[in-house]
Write a protein that holds these residues in place. Sequence first.
Motif, PDB file in Angstrom:
ATOM      1  N   GLU A  27      11.292 -55.789 -18.395  1.00 16.03           N
ATOM      2  CA  GLU A  27      10.343 -55.030 -17.526  1.00 16.03           C
ATOM      3  C   GLU A  27      10.536 -53.686 -17.288  1.00 16.03           C
ATOM      4  O   GLU A  27       9.473 -52.682 -17.409  1.00 16.03           O
ATOM      5  CB  GLU A  27      10.752 -55.530 -15.871  1.00 16.03           C
ATOM      6  N   MET A  28      12.044 -53.129 -17.660  1.00 13.07           N
ATOM      7  CA  MET A  28      11.997 -51.583 -17.325  1.00 13.07           C
ATOM      8  C   MET A  28      11.387 -50.837 -18.493  1.00 13.07           C
ATOM      9  O   MET A  28      10.911 -49.993 -18.673  1.00 13.07           O
ATOM     10  CB  MET A  28      13.469 -51.064 -17.378  1.00 13.07           C
ATOM     11  N   ILE A  91      13.866 -35.632 -29.047  1.00 10.45           N
ATOM     12  CA  ILE A  91      13.777 -36.854 -28.335  1.00 10.45           C
ATOM     13  C   ILE A  91      14.769 -36.519 -27.140  1.00 10.45           C
ATOM     14  O   ILE A  91      15.706 -35.625 -27.148  1.00 10.45           O
ATOM     15  CB  ILE A  91      14.137 -38.036 -28.737  1.00 10.45           C
ATOM     16  N   PHE A  92      14.533 -37.211 -26.073  1.00 12.49           N
ATOM     17  CA  PHE A  92      15.641 -37.686 -25.118  1.00 12.49           C
ATOM     18  C   PHE A  92      15.758 -39.371 -24.981  1.00 12.49           C
ATOM     19  O   PHE A  92      14.720 -39.829 -25.367  1.00 12.49           O
ATOM     20  CB  PHE A  92      15.354 -36.990 -23.914  1.00 12.49           C
ATOM     21  N   ARG A  93      16.801 -39.431 -24.447  1.00 11.58           N
ATOM     22  CA  ARG A  93      17.023 -41.077 -24.443  1.00 11.58           C
ATOM     23  C   ARG A  93      17.065 -41.555 -22.822  1.00 11.58           C
ATOM     24  O   ARG A  93      17.936 -40.979 -22.148  1.00 11.58           O
ATOM     25  CB  ARG A  93      18.300 -41.547 -25.373  1.00 11.58           C
ATOM     26  N   ILE A  94      16.580 -42.688 -22.530  1.00 13.32           N
ATOM     27  CA  ILE A  94      16.753 -43.111 -21.339  1.00 13.32           C
ATOM     28  C   ILE A  94      17.011 -44.761 -21.363  1.00 13.32           C
ATOM     29  O   ILE A  94      16.490 -45.606 -22.376  1.00 13.32           O
ATOM     30  CB  ILE A  94      15.145 -43.492 -20.547  1.00 13.32           C
ATOM     31  N   GLY A  95      18.109 -45.006 -20.614  1.00 12.93           N
ATOM     32  CA  GLY A  95      18.909 -46.298 -20.466  1.00 12.93           C
ATOM     33  C   GLY A  95      18.116 -47.267 -19.755  1.00 12.93           C
ATOM     34  O   GLY A  95      17.694 -46.768 -18.472  1.00 12.93           O
ATOM     35  N   HIS A  96      17.598 -48.603 -19.965  1.00 10.95           N
ATOM     36  CA  HIS A  96      17.282 -49.277 -19.102  1.00 10.95           C
ATOM     37  C   HIS A  96      17.800 -50.660 -19.103  1.00 10.95           C
ATOM     38  O   HIS A  96      17.407 -51.730 -19.682  1.00 10.95           O
ATOM     39  CB  HIS A  96      15.817 -49.626 -19.008  1.00 10.95           C
ATOM     40  N   MET A  97      19.148 -50.620 -18.626  1.00 14.31           N
ATOM     41  CA  MET A  97      19.988 -51.929 -19.139  1.00 14.31           C
ATOM     42  C   MET A  97      21.046 -51.894 -17.852  1.00 14.31           C
ATOM     43  O   MET A  97      21.002 -50.875 -16.776  1.00 14.31           O
ATOM     44  CB  MET A  97      20.845 -51.765 -20.355  1.00 14.31           C
ATOM     45  N   GLY A  98      21.888 -52.782 -17.674  1.00 17.35           N
ATOM     46  CA  GLY A  98      22.663 -53.058 -16.656  1.00 17.35           C
ATOM     47  C   GLY A  98      22.380 -53.317 -15.577  1.00 17.35           C
ATOM     48  O   GLY A  98      21.564 -54.313 -15.452  1.00 17.35           O
ATOM     49  N   ASP A  99      22.673 -52.777 -14.308  1.00 16.95           N
ATOM     50  CA  ASP A  99      22.200 -53.248 -12.895  1.00 16.95           C
ATOM     51  C   ASP A  99      21.004 -52.592 -12.357  1.00 16.95           C
ATOM     52  O   ASP A  99      20.869 -52.568 -11.331  1.00 16.95           O
ATOM     53  CB  ASP A  99      23.307 -53.347 -11.876  1.00 16.95           C
ATOM     54  N   LEU A 100      20.207 -51.755 -13.333  1.00 19.95           N
ATOM     55  CA  LEU A 100      19.078 -51.267 -12.978  1.00 19.95           C
ATOM     56  C   LEU A 100      18.131 -51.899 -13.003  1.00 19.95           C
ATOM     57  O   LEU A 100      17.993 -53.157 -13.373  1.00 19.95           O
ATOM     58  CB  LEU A 100      18.877 -49.856 -13.906  1.00 19.95           C
ATOM     59  N   ASP A 101      16.805 -51.729 -12.404  1.00 20.39           N
ATOM     60  CA  ASP A 101      15.748 -52.256 -12.427  1.00 20.39           C
ATOM     61  C   ASP A 101      14.380 -51.234 -12.483  1.00 20.39           C
ATOM     62  O   ASP A 101      14.503 -49.949 -12.527  1.00 20.39           O
ATOM     63  CB  ASP A 101      15.579 -53.198 -11.050  1.00 20.39           C
TER      64      ASP A 101
END
Length: 107
Positions: A27-28, A91-101
């Motif tokens: 979803e993220m 570039i830049f990097r965005i994490g979308h893992m762990g306890d994020l939503d």
Amino acid sequence: WKARSARRSTGRRRGGGWPARWARHAEMLATLEAWVAERPRLSLLAPPGMRSPAISAVKVGEDVDPLALVQQLGERGFQVGTGLGSLANAIFRIGHMGDLDAGHVQA
């Protein structure tokens, strides 16, 4: 012990276990894809079908300094990373893992 501990902690905060966690990651990613699609100066480095559910690399236009962008976002409380190696200035990097939503990515 570590595997048992990991099983116990899976979903402890949000429930649903690993399937729910991976659904949040997906979803993220979808939220980020839509956000990038609305911004003509940005694009995702990986092509559709090859994108990670855990982290995304966002390419910036030549007029955007990704290092300055990461610093400015950090000052506002966001945690994003710079590119590495030859991509450091692209570039830049965005994490979308762990306890994020998705709400974390939308912010």
